[in-house]
Design a protein around this motif. Structure first.
Motif, PDB file in Angstrom:
ATOM      1  N   THR A 381       0.829  -1.203   0.000  1.00 26.72           N
ATOM      2  CA  THR A 381       0.000   0.000   0.000  1.00 26.72           C
ATOM      3  C   THR A 381       0.858   1.245   0.000  1.00 26.72           C
ATOM      4  N   HIS A 382       1.978   1.229   0.715  1.00 24.42           N
ATOM      5  CA  HIS A 382       2.911   2.358   0.643  1.00 24.42           C
ATOM      6  C   HIS A 382       3.338   2.601  -0.803  1.00 24.42           C
ATOM      7  N   ARG A 383       3.647   1.525  -1.497  1.00 28.56           N
ATOM      8  CA  ARG A 383       4.078   1.692  -2.884  1.00 28.56           C
ATOM      9  C   ARG A 383       2.951   2.274  -3.739  1.00 28.56           C
ATOM     10  N   ARG A 384       1.753   1.773  -3.555  1.00 29.18           N
ATOM     11  CA  ARG A 384       0.623   2.299  -4.325  1.00 29.18           C
ATOM     12  C   ARG A 384       0.400   3.781  -4.017  1.00 29.18           C
ATOM     13  N   MET A 385       0.452   4.136  -2.745  1.00 28.25           N
ATOM     14  CA  MET A 385       0.232   5.526  -2.365  1.00 28.25           C
ATOM     15  C   MET A 385       1.321   6.439  -2.915  1.00 28.25           C
ATOM     16  N   GLY A 386       2.565   5.998  -2.853  1.00 33.80           N
ATOM     17  CA  GLY A 386       3.662   6.817  -3.369  1.00 33.80           C
ATOM     18  C   GLY A 386       3.551   7.043  -4.863  1.00 33.80           C
ATOM     19  N   GLU A 387       3.203   5.991  -5.588  1.00 38.20           N
ATOM     20  CA  GLU A 387       3.054   6.122  -7.040  1.00 38.20           C
ATOM     21  C   GLU A 387       1.892   7.043  -7.385  1.00 38.20           C
ATOM     22  N   ARG A 388       0.789   6.910  -6.677  1.00 38.24           N
ATOM     23  CA  ARG A 388      -0.370   7.765  -6.958  1.00 38.24           C
ATOM     24  C   ARG A 388      -0.082   9.225  -6.604  1.00 38.24           C
ATOM     25  N   PHE A 389       0.580   9.451  -5.470  1.00 38.90           N
ATOM     26  CA  PHE A 389       0.901  10.831  -5.108  1.00 38.90           C
ATOM     27  C   PHE A 389       1.784  11.467  -6.169  1.00 38.90           C
ATOM     28  N   ALA A 390       2.798  10.732  -6.635  1.00 44.21           N
ATOM     29  CA  ALA A 390       3.688  11.276  -7.660  1.00 44.21           C
ATOM     30  C   ALA A 390       2.913  11.612  -8.924  1.00 44.21           C
ATOM     31  N   GLN A 391       2.003  10.738  -9.326  1.00 47.12           N
ATOM     32  CA  GLN A 391       1.213  10.986 -10.537  1.00 47.12           C
ATOM     33  C   GLN A 391       0.332  12.221 -10.384  1.00 47.12           C
ATOM     34  N   LEU A 392      -0.203  12.440  -9.202  1.00 45.82           N
ATOM     35  CA  LEU A 392      -1.122  13.557  -8.988  1.00 45.82           C
ATOM     36  C   LEU A 392      -0.382  14.860  -8.706  1.00 45.82           C
ATOM     37  N   ALA A 393       0.584  14.813  -7.810  1.00 48.17           N
ATOM     38  CA  ALA A 393       1.229  16.051  -7.357  1.00 48.17           C
ATOM     39  C   ALA A 393       2.245  16.581  -8.351  1.00 48.17           C
ATOM     40  N   PHE A 394       2.988  15.689  -9.012  1.00 49.06           N
ATOM     41  CA  PHE A 394       4.056  16.119  -9.907  1.00 49.06           C
ATOM     42  C   PHE A 394       3.634  16.122 -11.377  1.00 49.06           C
ATOM     43  N   ALA A 395       2.369  15.906 -11.637  1.00 48.29           N
ATOM     44  CA  ALA A 395       1.867  15.994 -13.010  1.00 48.29           C
ATOM     45  C   ALA A 395       2.064  17.414 -13.544  1.00 48.29           C
ATOM     46  N   PRO A 396       2.087  17.592 -14.878  1.00 47.10           N
ATOM     47  CA  PRO A 396       2.294  18.937 -15.441  1.00 47.10           C
ATOM     48  C   PRO A 396       1.326  19.982 -14.918  1.00 47.10           C
ATOM     49  N   ASP A 397       0.111  19.567 -14.579  1.00 48.90           N
ATOM     50  CA  ASP A 397      -0.858  20.508 -14.027  1.00 48.90           C
ATOM     51  C   ASP A 397      -1.052  20.312 -12.524  1.00 48.90           C
ATOM     52  N   GLY A 398      -0.161  19.556 -11.880  1.00 50.66           N
ATOM     53  CA  GLY A 398      -0.283  19.289 -10.462  1.00 50.66           C
ATOM     54  C   GLY A 398       0.300  20.391  -9.607  1.00 50.66           C
ATOM     55  N   PRO A 399       0.018  20.379  -8.318  1.00 52.73           N
ATOM     56  CA  PRO A 399       0.491  21.443  -7.432  1.00 52.73           C
ATOM     57  C   PRO A 399       1.999  21.485  -7.281  1.00 52.73           C
ATOM     58  N   PHE A 400       2.688  20.370  -7.520  1.00 57.95           N
ATOM     59  CA  PHE A 400       4.147  20.318  -7.382  1.00 57.95           C
ATOM     60  C   PHE A 400       4.846  20.284  -8.751  1.00 57.95           C
ATOM     61  N   ALA A 401       4.146  20.624  -9.806  1.00 59.62           N
ATOM     62  CA  ALA A 401       4.778  20.626 -11.130  1.00 59.62           C
ATOM     63  C   ALA A 401       5.971  21.570 -11.145  1.00 59.62           C
TER      64      ALA A 401
END
Length: 403
Positions: A381-401
């Protein structure tokens, strides 16, 4: 890979000409402070000013456990040894916890894992809260067979064992690694962010997300202690960072530490303090991941006596859903309140963002990855959460882009 070479009579691997390098704070990344003890160098994840105000033993233990902390150095060594004194935590009446793991990362790639033997043991009685510490000897983690040539090395310390750093030995000279120019992500959360049951220090969900996002992590995930404490907010205010995030909710509910009337002002005060030092830095507020026992039932949570001796101690919610009418918090209530606060604040703070924690772990995930103890995620679950956070937060339109 990590190996334990056959020692000679004096206890050291044969054929190695050792160079011992003093471990100074300059080698330590991901900690806000270090303390020189009688035995070594102890990393801290809260500064001394905050530690002077710690209200209980739980947060004192959590901040000294070096989640996200690593030694960073440049060397052409092929053999590395670290002497350290770990403090293992054992819970009376519960199965032994796994040994803390050290991850060796070379030029950004995990190449070895090891454990440190010996060390201290802190025993906690889950029923009474009593604590007892038994001191033990220095242990050694060994890595050998590394590739020739100059390389940048990060030696990640166990997220669940306080670790006093005693000696660093290599078969070639070592220098402090230069800054790599990556953006710094400062994150605060509960035991889930601290690491809970992750497989190793580089696979806690924040560490994995940081690696996928190409940023440098400072992890203030504090097991049992994400309580909107002002000393934590001030630590975040005063720490240089390019990205900020705060994961709020589960400890407020399972500790039953406040009512709805207090929650909103406490969140506003925590964010105001951070903004005093980081007025325009991207700041992401994360609401709780799904936790079925506390979605609609208030805390406090407690160990479920029916699971004692079963090999997996689980937790239960001891509140009554009817108590929500008097202001007791549940995770659903906290999510609604966080959404309201962030929406209001965004009118004046366009760099503030919200992420619903159920996007990292939600109802559909409970089918194949249930929380083993009803509170904490497992390694998958840690791995799933980390991958999902990266996809959401670091996406080109994400808050951490990276704009």
């Amino acid at each position: 890979m990590s190996t334990h070479p056959e020692p000679t009579a004096d206890g050291y691997p044969a054929g190695v000409d050792w160079i011992t390098t003093p471990i100074t704070p300059a080698f330590v990344r991901g900690a806000l402070d270090t303390e020189r003890t009688e035995r070594g160098l102890l990393p801290h994840r809260l500064p001394a000013s905050a530690r002077a105000q710690l209200p209980d033993a739980q947060i004192a233990m959590a901040e000294s456990q070096p989640s996200g902390v690593r030694l960073a150095f440049r060397t052409d060594a092929t053999t590395i040894e670290l002497d350290a004194i770990r403090t293992r935590v054992a819970y009376r009446g519960a199965p032994p916890r796994p040994d803390g793991v050290l991850d060796l990362v070379v030029d950004g790639r995990l190449v070895g894992q090891a454990t440190v033997d010996g060390g201290d043991v802190l025993t906690i009685d889950l029923a009474t809260g009593a604590r007892d510490t038994q001191r033990g000897p220095v242990g050694t983690a060994r890595f050998s067979g590394l590739a020739d040539g100059v390389k940048d090395v990060e030696l990640w310390l166990p997220y669940n064992d306080a670790t006093e750093l005693v000696a660093l030995r290599t078969d070639a000279p070592v220098e402090v690694a230069p800054e790599d120019g990556r953006r710094v992500w400062l994150h605060h959360g509960s035991s889930i962010s601290h690491g809970s049951n992750a497989a190793s220090p580089t696979t806690t969900w924040p560490a994995l997300a940081a690696s996928l996002g190409g940023v440098s992590l400072v992890n203030l995930g504090l097991g049992g202690s994400a309580m909107l404490d002002q000393f934590t907010a001030r630590a975040m205010r005063d720490t240089p960072a390019d990205l900020l995030s705060v994961k709020v909710g589960i400890n407020l509910v399972n500790g039953d530490v406040m009512r709805l009337r207090a929650l909103g002002p406490a969140v506003d005060g925590f964010l105001d303090t951070i903004r005093d030092g980081h007025p325009t830095t991207p700041l992401l507020v994360l609401s709780p991941i799904l936790c079925p026992i506390h979605e609609d039932t208030p805390g406090p949570s407690a160990p479920d006596p029916s699971t004692f001796g079963s090999g997996q101690v689980a937790f239960m919610a001891t509140g009554d859903p009817a108590e929500r009418a008097s202001g007791k918090l549940t995770l659903a209530v906290v999510r609604d309140e966080l959404a309201r606060i962030v929406a209001r604040r965004r009118a004046d703070d366009p760099h503030l963002h919200l992420l619903d924690g159920r996007e990292l772990y939600g109802a559909s995930d409970t089918e194949d990855l249930p929380l083993p103890d009803r509170l904490h995620p497992d390694a998958a679950t840690h791995r799933r959460m980390g991958e999902r956070f990266a996809q959401l937060a670091f996406a080109p339109d994400g808050p951490f882009a990276d704009r």
